[in-house]
Motif scaffolding. Sequence first.
Motif, PDB file in Angstrom:
ATOM      1  N   GLU A   1      48.399  -0.667  53.486  1.00  0.00           N
ATOM      2  CA  GLU A   1      48.720   0.732  53.219  1.00  0.00           C
ATOM      3  C   GLU A   1      49.942   1.164  54.039  1.00  0.00           C
ATOM      4  O   GLU A   1      49.974   0.983  55.255  1.00  0.00           O
ATOM      5  CB  GLU A   1      47.505   1.618  53.579  1.00  0.00           C
ATOM      6  CG  GLU A   1      47.693   3.102  53.298  1.00  0.00           C
ATOM      7  CD  GLU A   1      47.840   3.444  51.818  1.00  0.00           C
ATOM      8  OE1 GLU A   1      47.428   2.638  50.959  1.00  0.00           O
ATOM      9  OE2 GLU A   1      48.378   4.530  51.513  1.00  0.00           O
ATOM     10  N   LYS A   2      50.922   1.709  53.358  1.00  0.00           N
ATOM     11  CA  LYS A   2      52.140   2.236  53.974  1.00  0.00           C
ATOM     12  C   LYS A   2      52.773   1.282  54.994  1.00  0.00           C
ATOM     13  O   LYS A   2      52.934   1.617  56.180  1.00  0.00           O
ATOM     14  CB  LYS A   2      51.854   3.613  54.584  1.00  0.00           C
ATOM     15  CG  LYS A   2      51.355   4.598  53.516  1.00  0.00           C
ATOM     16  CD  LYS A   2      51.276   6.015  53.967  1.00  0.00           C
ATOM     17  CE  LYS A   2      50.947   6.970  52.837  1.00  0.00           C
ATOM     18  NZ  LYS A   2      49.807   6.669  51.992  1.00  0.00           N
TER      19      LYS A   2
ATOM     20  N   ILE B   1      50.555   0.396  44.630  1.00  0.00           N
ATOM     21  CA  ILE B   1      49.340   0.847  43.935  1.00  0.00           C
ATOM     22  C   ILE B   1      49.639   2.219  43.313  1.00  0.00           C
ATOM     23  O   ILE B   1      50.007   3.165  44.010  1.00  0.00           O
ATOM     24  CB  ILE B   1      48.159   0.953  44.917  1.00  0.00           C
ATOM     25  CG1 ILE B   1      47.956  -0.379  45.655  1.00  0.00           C
ATOM     26  CG2 ILE B   1      46.898   1.382  44.197  1.00  0.00           C
ATOM     27  CD1 ILE B   1      46.961  -0.292  46.813  1.00  0.00           C
TER      28      ILE B   1
ATOM     29  N   GLY C   1      50.531   2.106  49.039  1.00  0.00           N
ATOM     30  CA  GLY C   1      49.789   0.871  49.259  1.00  0.00           C
ATOM     31  C   GLY C   1      50.516  -0.234  48.517  1.00  0.00           C
ATOM     32  O   GLY C   1      50.926  -0.061  47.365  1.00  0.00           O
TER      33      GLY C   1
HETATM   34  C1  G1P Z   1      47.579   6.954  47.980  1.00  0.00           C
HETATM   35  C2  G1P Z   1      47.102   5.537  48.268  1.00  0.00           C
HETATM   36  C3  G1P Z   1      48.264   4.554  48.115  1.00  0.00           C
HETATM   37  C4  G1P Z   1      48.853   4.687  46.721  1.00  0.00           C
HETATM   38  C5  G1P Z   1      49.282   6.151  46.470  1.00  0.00           C
HETATM   39  C6  G1P Z   1      49.756   6.343  45.033  1.00  0.00           C
HETATM   40  O1  G1P Z   1      48.481   7.339  48.985  1.00  0.00           O
HETATM   41  O2  G1P Z   1      46.562   5.476  49.580  1.00  0.00           O
HETATM   42  O3  G1P Z   1      47.805   3.243  48.327  1.00  0.00           O
HETATM   43  O4  G1P Z   1      49.963   3.815  46.588  1.00  0.00           O
HETATM   44  O5  G1P Z   1      48.178   7.052  46.701  1.00  0.00           O
HETATM   45  O6  G1P Z   1      50.214   7.640  44.833  1.00  0.00           O
HETATM   46  P1  G1P Z   1      48.878   8.892  49.262  1.00  0.00           P
HETATM   47  O7  G1P Z   1      49.838   9.277  48.174  1.00  0.00           O
HETATM   48  O8  G1P Z   1      47.593   9.673  49.192  1.00  0.00           O
HETATM   49  O9  G1P Z   1      49.498   8.904  50.617  1.00  0.00           O
END
Ligand code: G1P
Length: 301
Positions: A198-199, A211, A167
Amino acid sequence: MKAIIPAAGLGTRFLPATRVMPKELLPVLDKPVIQYVVEEALEPDGVDGVCIINSHEKPQIEAYFSVDEDFEAMLASHGKDALAAHVHEASSLPVAFAYQDDPKGLGHAVLCGAEAVGDEPFFVLLGDYFVPDRKMCVRMADISAAHGGASVIAVAPVPEDQVSRYGIIAGECVGCHPDYDAAGEEEGAVWKVTGLVEKPKREEAPSHLFIVGRYLLTPRVMELLRTQTPGAGGEIQLTDAMQRLLADEEMYALVVDPDEGCDTGTPAAWAATNARMALADPASVDAFYEALGRDARDRLG
Ligand code: G1P
């Protein structure tokens, strides 16, 4: 005030080990990863409990945080009182459980903790990462207090070719945490958030501040999550609900040094975290070097 720790994932990166054992219970030295995260979550003033979002496939996590009087008595009867006390520590932590059996995304996992959180602000701590000195969430709470209780997230710079894994925020630097003299993307700088995605694709990322996995959120986020439609990867994203929150409330981001914390999200990162913690612990550092073999202190020290 509660903290939520999502822990319902399958742990596929650690297969085959996680076929019968939740990745959250992998040890770092003698404690499971999730216990470090729980202890970190309880550090800020006002946090009086943790809600772990688990799946029914992983009953071992709830068992670990439950009292086992017979086991403690057995240890004590063998003269192992210190170990019995150590075992008891985990079961005396204020940990509750909610269940997410359908993996619909991080936003959905957080929403599963709505009842535990009630009508109060709450922290979210992602469980693949812990901060040994437990100060990151404390500093986030300072920033929230300085801005009328606004939501605060931890962010850090990431190389441009990696933005699509995370994110990413948009915003502007508006100051710094009182313990720092920082600006821009330096540790301690504070940003006012104007957007979150996000992504994102590399060319669409609004910055390269990602994030980190520590959030202090107002209860309005729970309301927004109830109506959140799926986003990146077809999942209900916490980031998307936070983007909608910006229409109603201010949000801030604290720039942190992600290396202040330890990553346990992959076998290599988990192994490195064990090494880092063993080297930092006076009780284990000598034995650690000895176990690594001749000249290890010269090679690594
Ligand atoms: C999640 C959050 C993302 C963040 C990340 C950190 O993504 O959705 O915004 O930056 O954790 O590790 P995920 O790693 O579950 O894809």
